[in-house]
Design a protein around this motif. Structure first.
Motif, PDB file in Angstrom:
ATOM      1  N   MET A 146       0.838  -1.177   0.000  1.00 55.89           N
ATOM      2  CA  MET A 146       0.000   0.000   0.000  1.00 55.89           C
ATOM      3  C   MET A 146       0.884   1.242   0.000  1.00 55.89           C
ATOM      4  SD  MET A 146      -2.686   1.402   2.921  1.00 55.89           S
ATOM      5  CE  MET A 146      -3.524  -0.135   3.081  1.00 55.89           C
ATOM      6  N   LYS A 147       0.579   2.150  -0.868  1.00 53.23           N
ATOM      7  CA  LYS A 147       1.344   3.394  -0.926  1.00 53.23           C
ATOM      8  C   LYS A 147       0.854   4.383   0.127  1.00 53.23           C
ATOM      9  CE  LYS A 147       2.863   7.000  -4.056  1.00 53.23           C
ATOM     10  NZ  LYS A 147       2.794   7.544  -5.405  1.00 53.23           N
ATOM     11  N   SER A 148      -0.468   4.501   0.293  1.00 57.48           N
ATOM     12  CA  SER A 148      -1.018   5.426   1.294  1.00 57.48           C
ATOM     13  C   SER A 148      -2.492   5.135   1.527  1.00 57.48           C
ATOM     14  CB  SER A 148      -0.839   6.875   0.854  1.00 57.48           C
ATOM     15  OG  SER A 148      -1.671   7.156  -0.247  1.00 57.48           O
ATOM     16  N   MET A 149      -3.031   5.736   2.576  1.00 54.18           N
ATOM     17  CA  MET A 149      -4.459   5.646   2.876  1.00 54.18           C
ATOM     18  C   MET A 149      -4.870   7.006   3.441  1.00 54.18           C
ATOM     19  SD  MET A 149      -6.494   2.773   5.016  1.00 54.18           S
ATOM     20  CE  MET A 149      -6.763   3.455   6.635  1.00 54.18           C
ATOM     21  N   THR A 150      -5.842   7.643   2.821  1.00 57.40           N
ATOM     22  CA  THR A 150      -6.229   8.999   3.171  1.00 57.40           C
ATOM     23  C   THR A 150      -7.740   9.095   3.318  1.00 57.40           C
ATOM     24  OG1 THR A 150      -4.369   9.779   1.824  1.00 57.40           O
ATOM     25  CG2 THR A 150      -6.018  11.415   2.444  1.00 57.40           C
ATOM     26  N   PRO A 151      -8.244   9.705   4.396  1.00 58.17           N
ATOM     27  CA  PRO A 151      -9.694   9.948   4.491  1.00 58.17           C
ATOM     28  C   PRO A 151     -10.150  10.817   3.312  1.00 58.17           C
ATOM     29  CG  PRO A 151      -8.621  10.441   6.578  1.00 58.17           C
ATOM     30  CD  PRO A 151      -7.531  10.210   5.570  1.00 58.17           C
ATOM     31  N   PHE A 152     -11.358  10.547   2.824  1.00 57.87           N
ATOM     32  CA  PHE A 152     -11.899  11.242   1.658  1.00 57.87           C
ATOM     33  C   PHE A 152     -13.315  11.690   1.988  1.00 57.87           C
ATOM     34  CE2 PHE A 152     -13.834  11.793  -2.405  1.00 57.87           C
ATOM     35  CZ  PHE A 152     -12.824  12.164  -3.271  1.00 57.87           C
ATOM     36  N   ILE A 180     -15.172  22.213  -6.146  1.00 54.68           N
ATOM     37  CA  ILE A 180     -13.955  21.424  -5.940  1.00 54.68           C
ATOM     38  C   ILE A 180     -14.080  20.035  -6.575  1.00 54.68           C
ATOM     39  CG2 ILE A 180     -12.396  20.407  -4.214  1.00 54.68           C
ATOM     40  CD1 ILE A 180     -12.317  23.435  -4.139  1.00 54.68           C
ATOM     41  N   MET A 181     -13.244  19.779  -7.574  1.00 55.21           N
ATOM     42  CA  MET A 181     -13.167  18.444  -8.169  1.00 55.21           C
ATOM     43  C   MET A 181     -12.320  17.550  -7.267  1.00 55.21           C
ATOM     44  SD  MET A 181     -11.638  17.182 -11.851  1.00 55.21           S
ATOM     45  CE  MET A 181     -12.644  18.304 -12.794  1.00 55.21           C
ATOM     46  N   GLN A 182     -11.235  18.116  -6.779  1.00 54.28           N
ATOM     47  CA  GLN A 182     -10.391  17.411  -5.816  1.00 54.28           C
ATOM     48  C   GLN A 182      -9.600  18.441  -5.032  1.00 54.28           C
ATOM     49  OE1 GLN A 182      -7.066  15.017  -7.233  1.00 54.28           O
ATOM     50  NE2 GLN A 182      -7.517  13.493  -5.666  1.00 54.28           N
ATOM     51  N   GLY A 183      -9.604  18.274  -3.721  1.00 53.40           N
ATOM     52  CA  GLY A 183      -8.842  19.152  -2.853  1.00 53.40           C
ATOM     53  C   GLY A 183      -8.205  18.338  -1.741  1.00 53.40           C
ATOM     54  N   VAL A 184      -7.106  18.836  -1.235  1.00 55.92           N
ATOM     55  CA  VAL A 184      -6.427  18.174  -0.119  1.00 55.92           C
ATOM     56  C   VAL A 184      -6.088  19.239   0.918  1.00 55.92           C
ATOM     57  CG1 VAL A 184      -4.411  16.833   0.617  1.00 55.92           C
ATOM     58  CG2 VAL A 184      -5.439  16.408  -1.635  1.00 55.92           C
ATOM     59  N   ILE A 185      -6.481  18.960   2.150  1.00 50.98           N
ATOM     60  CA  ILE A 185      -6.132  19.818   3.272  1.00 50.98           C
ATOM     61  C   ILE A 185      -5.328  18.982   4.256  1.00 50.98           C
ATOM     62  CG2 ILE A 185      -8.298  19.351   4.509  1.00 50.98           C
ATOM     63  CD1 ILE A 185      -8.206  22.283   5.496  1.00 50.98           C
ATOM     64  N   ARG A 186      -4.388  19.629   4.908  1.00 47.90           N
ATOM     65  CA  ARG A 186      -3.630  18.960   5.959  1.00 47.90           C
ATOM     66  C   ARG A 186      -4.031  19.598   7.274  1.00 47.90           C
ATOM     67  NH1 ARG A 186      -0.050  20.539   9.063  1.00 47.90           N
ATOM     68  NH2 ARG A 186       0.558  22.339   7.808  1.00 47.90           N
ATOM     69  N   ILE A 187      -4.475  18.773   8.205  1.00 48.07           N
ATOM     70  CA  ILE A 187      -4.782  19.222   9.562  1.00 48.07           C
ATOM     71  C   ILE A 187      -3.822  18.479  10.472  1.00 48.07           C
ATOM     72  CG2 ILE A 187      -6.502  19.359  11.403  1.00 48.07           C
ATOM     73  CD1 ILE A 187      -8.660  19.367   9.194  1.00 48.07           C
ATOM     74  N   HIS A 188      -2.970  19.224  11.134  1.00 46.69           N
ATOM     75  CA  HIS A 188      -1.861  18.675  11.919  1.00 46.69           C
ATOM     76  C   HIS A 188      -1.030  17.812  10.972  1.00 46.69           C
ATOM     77  CE1 HIS A 188       0.365  17.950  15.512  1.00 46.69           C
ATOM     78  NE2 HIS A 188       0.137  16.660  15.493  1.00 46.69           N
ATOM     79  N   GLN A 203      -2.366  15.078   9.383  1.00 54.71           N
ATOM     80  CA  GLN A 203      -3.319  14.238   8.653  1.00 54.71           C
ATOM     81  C   GLN A 203      -3.772  14.910   7.360  1.00 54.71           C
ATOM     82  OE1 GLN A 203      -4.699  10.997   9.456  1.00 54.71           O
ATOM     83  NE2 GLN A 203      -5.166  11.319   7.304  1.00 54.71           N
ATOM     84  N   LEU A 204      -3.556  14.238   6.244  1.00 51.27           N
ATOM     85  CA  LEU A 204      -4.106  14.707   4.974  1.00 51.27           C
ATOM     86  C   LEU A 204      -5.541  14.228   4.851  1.00 51.27           C
ATOM     87  CD1 LEU A 204      -1.168  14.013   2.487  1.00 51.27           C
ATOM     88  CD2 LEU A 204      -1.823  16.192   3.522  1.00 51.27           C
ATOM     89  N   ILE A 205      -6.401  15.097   4.331  1.00 48.75           N
ATOM     90  CA  ILE A 205      -7.804  14.754   4.101  1.00 48.75           C
ATOM     91  C   ILE A 205      -8.158  15.234   2.705  1.00 48.75           C
ATOM     92  CG2 ILE A 205     -10.191  15.053   4.866  1.00 48.75           C
ATOM     93  CD1 ILE A 205      -9.005  15.873   7.631  1.00 48.75           C
ATOM     94  N   MET A 206      -8.639  14.325   1.877  1.00 48.73           N
ATOM     95  CA  MET A 206      -9.074  14.690   0.533  1.00 48.73           C
ATOM     96  C   MET A 206     -10.544  15.097   0.596  1.00 48.73           C
ATOM     97  SD  MET A 206      -7.236  11.746  -1.775  1.00 48.73           S
ATOM     98  CE  MET A 206      -7.740  12.508  -3.313  1.00 48.73           C
ATOM     99  N   MET A 207     -10.917  16.052  -0.256  1.00 47.77           N
ATOM    100  CA  MET A 207     -12.295  16.526  -0.310  1.00 47.77           C
ATOM    101  C   MET A 207     -12.694  16.772  -1.757  1.00 47.77           C
ATOM    102  SD  MET A 207     -12.382  19.322   2.719  1.00 47.77           S
ATOM    103  CE  MET A 207     -11.819  18.938   4.369  1.00 47.77           C
ATOM    104  N   MET A 208     -13.994  16.676  -1.988  1.00 45.98           N
ATOM    105  CA  MET A 208     -14.514  16.978  -3.320  1.00 45.98           C
ATOM    106  C   MET A 208     -15.978  17.354  -3.230  1.00 45.98           C
ATOM    107  SD  MET A 208     -15.524  13.403  -5.279  1.00 45.98           S
ATOM    108  CE  MET A 208     -16.157  14.318  -6.641  1.00 45.98           C
ATOM    109  N   ASP A 209     -16.459  18.002  -4.275  1.00 46.33           N
ATOM    110  CA  ASP A 209     -17.889  18.213  -4.467  1.00 46.33           C
ATOM    111  C   ASP A 209     -18.347  17.184  -5.485  1.00 46.33           C
ATOM    112  OD1 ASP A 209     -18.573  20.474  -2.818  1.00 46.33           O
ATOM    113  OD2 ASP A 209     -17.382  21.711  -4.177  1.00 46.33           O
TER     114      ASP A 209
END
Length: 131
Positions: free
Chosen positions: A1-7, A47-55, A57-63
């Motif tokens: 696994m390369k990564s796992m990110t909340p979406f 937003i088609m794709q966005g990424v925010i970092r909180i502390h 933790q990366l979190i991906m977001m989209m509409d």
């Protein structure tokens, strides 16, 4: 696994949520934003794709450009271990604004101070502080 990110998938409010989380969390940073263009006129500027970092933790977001009958649920939440009473009270105060209190900030048998909030976007946050 390369990564796992909340979406997180929103219905037209992803950018508003990203900006809101930038206000709530002092160390938040918007890392990436790609918006729908003219080729999708009903979604243009969303937003088609966005990424925010909180502390850390990366979190991906989209509409979503596809209507759906589901939304966020408290059964999936972000758990934040706070460093101080001041920090937990600050997050609690900010996240409950226009949101819902699922468990009020209080001392519980499992925690010195715990609160569970569903923010104005429907995203759930569990806040904890143990001495």
């Amino acid at each position: 696994m390369k990564s796992m990110t909340p979406f997180l998938m929103f219905e037209g409010r992803a950018e508003e949520a990203m900006n809101y989380y930038m206000e709530v969390f002092k160390d938040a940073e918007i890392r990436y934003v790609n918006k729908y263009g003219e080729d999708t006129p009903e979604m243009e500027g969303k937003i088609m794709q966005g990424v925010i970092r909180i502390h850390d933790q990366l979190i991906m977001m989209m509409d979503s450009n596809v209507p759906h009958e589901f939304t966020f649920t408290p059964s999936m939440s972000f758990f934040i271990e706070c460093r101080s009473m001041m920090e937990i009270e600050n997050y609690y105060r900010k996240l409950k604004k226009k949101g819902a209190i699922l468990m009020p900030l209080d001392e519980y048998g499992f925690s010195d101070s715990f609160g569970w909030i569903q923010d104005q976007f429907g995203v759930s946050w569990q806040l904890n502080f143990s001495r």
